[in-house]
Structures are given as C-alpha cells and as structure tokens.
Design an enzyme around this catalytic site. Structure first.
Site, PDB file in Angstrom:
ATOM      1  N   SER A 294      -1.213   2.938  -6.423  1.00 53.72           N
ATOM      2  CA  SER A 294      -0.876   2.676  -4.858  1.00 53.72           C
ATOM      3  C   SER A 294       0.092   3.842  -4.229  1.00 53.72           C
ATOM      4  O   SER A 294       0.700   4.280  -5.011  1.00 53.72           O
ATOM      5  CB  SER A 294      -0.179   1.243  -4.637  1.00 53.72           C
ATOM      6  OG  SER A 294       1.124   1.373  -5.158  1.00 53.72           O
ATOM      7  N   ASP A 295      -0.123   3.938  -3.171  1.00 53.01           N
ATOM      8  CA  ASP A 295       0.740   4.640  -2.064  1.00 53.01           C
ATOM      9  C   ASP A 295       2.074   3.905  -2.144  1.00 53.01           C
ATOM     10  O   ASP A 295       2.073   2.649  -2.789  1.00 53.01           O
ATOM     11  CB  ASP A 295       0.262   4.834  -0.779  1.00 53.01           C
ATOM     12  CG  ASP A 295       0.980   6.044  -0.306  1.00 53.01           C
ATOM     13  OD1 ASP A 295       2.130   6.498  -0.851  1.00 53.01           O
ATOM     14  OD2 ASP A 295       0.411   6.738   0.615  1.00 53.01           O
ATOM     15  N   TRP A 296       3.235   4.491  -1.852  1.00 55.21           N
ATOM     16  CA  TRP A 296       4.689   4.035  -2.095  1.00 55.21           C
ATOM     17  C   TRP A 296       4.642   2.759  -1.204  1.00 55.21           C
ATOM     18  O   TRP A 296       4.892   2.836   0.103  1.00 55.21           O
ATOM     19  CB  TRP A 296       5.652   4.856  -1.909  1.00 55.21           C
ATOM     20  CG  TRP A 296       6.141   5.748  -3.260  1.00 55.21           C
ATOM     21  CD1 TRP A 296       7.303   5.785  -3.709  1.00 55.21           C
ATOM     22  CD2 TRP A 296       5.172   6.057  -4.275  1.00 55.21           C
ATOM     23  NE1 TRP A 296       7.190   6.468  -5.072  1.00 55.21           N
ATOM     24  CE2 TRP A 296       5.863   6.552  -5.470  1.00 55.21           C
ATOM     25  CE3 TRP A 296       3.773   6.347  -4.332  1.00 55.21           C
ATOM     26  CZ2 TRP A 296       5.246   7.209  -6.526  1.00 55.21           C
ATOM     27  CZ3 TRP A 296       3.106   6.981  -5.562  1.00 55.21           C
ATOM     28  CH2 TRP A 296       4.053   7.229  -6.607  1.00 55.21           C
TER      29      TRP A 296
END
Ligand SMILES: *[C@@H]1O[C@H](CO)[C@@H](O)[C@H](O)[C@H]1NC(C)=O
Ligand SMILES: *[C@@H]1O[C@H](CO)[C@@H](O)[C@H](O)[C@H]1NC(C)=O
Length: 419
Positions: free
Chosen positions: A250-252
């Site tokens: 996932s993106d942060w």
C-alpha cells in the site's frame, strides 16, 4: 548517444547480478520452502510494516531470525535514495523521458539501483507512471516519464530492468488513477474500462511485462472504492489480466481494511497510521484469519509473493544490510560513484530546443528571452529552505542527510532569486 553508450560500460554492475534471469518459477519454489518455516504470527509480521519511524527506512518489515530472513527495507523514491547522504539526486523522470533515449533510461535504472543497493534498500519505491500526467497542473506529473502511455511504458520498462539487474526490487506506482495531488486521499477517479486499458493501465502493463517485483497501490478511490481495497483493480486487472506474480504494497497509510487482503493487497505500509500504533492489519489480520474471513491460503499467497519478489532479484545472496537511518542523521557512506556524469548527460539531452526553421516561431529579433516556471529561480527564501522539499518555489531536489549541512546551507544562502 555517444556519451550514453560510454556511460553504460562505465557503470559498475556487480557481476553476480548482471546476468540475473528473473525466473518467477524458481523464486516461487524458494518462497514456498521459506513459507514452510514460518509460524502464523511470523506470516502476519511479513505482511505488516513495523510502524512509522520504527526502523531505519521509510518502510520496514521485521527480520525473522529463526528462518534466516534479514527483513526488508523500503525507501523512497523516484529521483534516488531519500534521507541518505552520499547519493545522487537524479534528473526527474519527466526529463529522462524527454531524452527519448532508451540507453539513458536503462543506465539511470542501473545507477539508481546501485545506490539503493549500496545503502541496503531492498525495495526502491520507484518508478512512477501514475500520475500519468493527462492533467498538466496535477502536481506530481514530473515523477513519470510522459503523459503518453506508450512512452511512459518504455520508461517503466527500461528503468525497472536497469534497477532489477543490480538486485534491487523496483516498485511500479501509484496504481492506479492517482492523477492529482489535491484531495488525493479522498477523491475518486471514475474511469471506464476502455480508458483504463488504453491510457492509465498501459504503462503498468509494461511494468508487469518487465517483471517488476512489486506494485504500490494508490491513495485515491476508483469508482468510489479505495485503490488499495479494490478487487477489480488488484485481482482482476493486475494479478489476473496482467499476470503480475509479485507483491502489492500500500501507499503510506492508503486506506484499506483487513478485507483488502482478500481483494488483492499483500502488504500494508508503514503498518500503523504514521506512528499512532493503530495497525490496520497486524493483530486485526490475525483475528480475521482466525475467524476465517481471510483464508490461510490467501495469507500464504501474500507471504509467498513477498518472498518471491525478494528471491526474484537474488536478494537472498549476500545483499548489503541497511547502512543509513532516515531519522537520526546517519546517512551512511558515499554510494554515488560516477553517477553525476550520467545525471549531467540526462540533464543536457532532456532539454528541448526549438529550431526556428522558416521563422516558424513568433520571434522578431527579441532583445531578451524569459525563462518561465518555478524551476527558473532559486527559492527566494533560500535554496533547500522548504522542510521536506514540500514547496514549489525554485528547483526541487530530494531530502537527504546530513540535515545540519542543509541548515547551514540555508543560513548561508542569500534570500534573493537569480532571475
Ligand atoms: C468503473 O466503472 C466503469 C463504468 O461502469 C467500468 O467500466 C470500470 O471497469 C470500473 N472500474 C473499476 C476499477 O471498478
Ligand atoms: C532567509 O530566509 C530565511 C527564512 O525566512 C531565514 O531564516 C534566513 O535567515 C534568511 N537568510 C538570510 C541570509 O537572510
């Protein structure tokens, strides 16, 4: 052309990795053996980041010493190793794309890969083809190679191939429909299937074809549901149609749920919500597995994908350990080699000059010419004066250590533009 050919031979590719043949089947065989050594809790730990700023890198997966696994370091970004010293701030991808030179693109992948590898980064959070750049003022278009999907796909292919040839896992991001910065964590990209395939998906298809080890799903929603919690985008398109065999992270702090695991997400980063110790997976995912809402076979698939991506590029074979710390001003040694020559070549070759054939340009003996854009000046507040480079005033590079030197530079820089 001449300089780029010379450059390719000048770059030092570790012999053991130059011939990497990227065999997914072999990687999966090793990954399956590794999986057999893990307890249920260790499997959960493999798919859950340790939490923001709880390790040296922007993203960290804990070591599993009982299985001889040293853990994973994930680090930004598309112009080079962030929060380190002795590294190169490479020309932005939009400029590299403007060279129209595949050799330079491949060479940049190799050079960036060498620096990530030199610092012990396992997964370099690059390259980018989302934002694709169809919207000129989208804010992050410079991270990609072109707003033309074919051109962007060539950039993805060359840079990924270069990076992975020196043993670094590349990460194709931000998947998908991440076309603006404003409200990027709430907005929805509503994209019909044909536009998805002909435009936004195209360069990502090239990334998958180039055997990219990892994908990063994006912050935005697609047709209202989160990209990192999206069965159609992750399972149907990416792992189905494109046949992607690596792992999706996932993106942060991109929105997802434990159900995201059943919809194609393999790893949450940074694990908790930027340091609040609330882990969307971790114990919650363990509960979901125990209750049967996420199957153990799916958890095993997630872990195998993560290991397979690691084995694919040979990181089980004496990969350097992490030699910098993003948070305490320990930038580690100098890994920049002769890469500034490459950066200079790209800087020159990516500049577009217009030739005024038959007076095609509306110029009549101009007394002066203006250079337009934020990049045409030094930041009036002093170069490097914006925290985390989070501004659009003047030339931007990348956050690197040691920060005290940056502060020194800031204090010494006259607060005026050189316009
Ligand atoms: C979004 O909706 C359109 C129109 O119904 C459809 O063609 C497309 O496949 C959907 N995309 C996703 C990611 O669900
Ligand atoms: C430049 O501006 C910054 C921020 O406003 C200030 O901290 C710094 O002292 C100034 N530097 C000089 C040389 O005037």
């Amino acid at each position: 052309m001449l300089s780029s050919t010379l450059l390719l031979t000048a770059l030092t590719v570790p012999a053991a990795f130059a011939q990497s043949n990227l065999d997914w089947d072999a990687a999966y065989t090793k990954a399956t053996t590794m999986l057999g050594k893990l307890t249920l809790q260790q499997k959960i730990n493999m798919v859950t980041g340790v939490g923001w700023q709880k390790g040296p890198c922007v993203g960290n997966i804990a070591a599993i010493s009982s299985a001889g696994f040293p853990g994973l370091c994930l680090q930004d970004g598309p112009v080079g190793v962030r929060y380190a010293s002795g590294v190169t701030a490479f020309p932005a991808a939009i400029h590299l794309g403007a060279t129209w030179d595949k050799d330079l693109m491949r060479a940049q992948g190799v050079a960036m890969g060498e620096e990530f590898r030199g610092k012990g980064v396992n997964i370099a959070l690059a390259p980018v083809s989302g934002a694709l750049g169809k919207i000129p003022q989208a804010g992050r278009n410079w991270e990609g190679y072109s707003n033309d999907p074919y051109h962007a796909g060539v950039g993805m292919t060359e840079v990924i191939t270069g990076m992975q040839s020196v043993g670094v896992q590349a990460c194709a991001k931000h998947y998908i429909g991440n076309e603006q910065e404003r409200n990027r964590e709430t907005m929805s990209s509503n994209i019909d299937d044909r536009t998805m395939h002909e435009l936004y998906l195209w360069p990502f298809a090239d990334a998958a074809k180039a055997n990219v080890a990892t994908f990063m799903c994006s912050y935005n929603r697609l047709n209202s549901s989160w990209a990192c919690d999206n069965d159609y985008a992750l399972n149907t398109l990416l792992k189905g149609e494109l046949g992607f065999r690596g792992q999706v992270l996932s993106d942060w702090n991109a929105k997802t749920t434990t159900g995201g695991a059943t919809r194609g997400l393999d790893m949450t980063m940074p694990g908790d919500n930027f340091g609040d110790n609330n882990f969307v997976w971790g114990q919650n995912l363990l509960n979901a597995v125990n209750q049967g809402s996420v199957s153990t076979s799916r958890l095993d698939d997630m872990v195998k994908r993560i290991f397979a991506s690691w084995y694919l590029v040979g990181q089980d074979q004496s990969y350097p350990s992490v030699s910098f710390n993003s948070w305490n001003n320990n930038g580690g040694g100098d890994v920049s080699g002769n890469h500034k020559q490459h950066a200079r070549t790209v800087a020159g070759d990516g500049i577009v000059l217009l030739k005024n054939v038959n007076n095609a340009l509306p110029l009549k003996r101009p007394a002066s010419l203006a250079i337009i854009g934020r990049d045409a000046i030094n930041n009036p507040a002093g170069i490097n004066s914006c925290t985390d480079r989070a501004c659009n005033d003047g030339t931007l590079a990348m956050v690197s250590w040691p920060r005290n030197q940056l502060q020194l530079l800031r204090a010494q820089t006259p607060n005026k533009s050189n316009s």
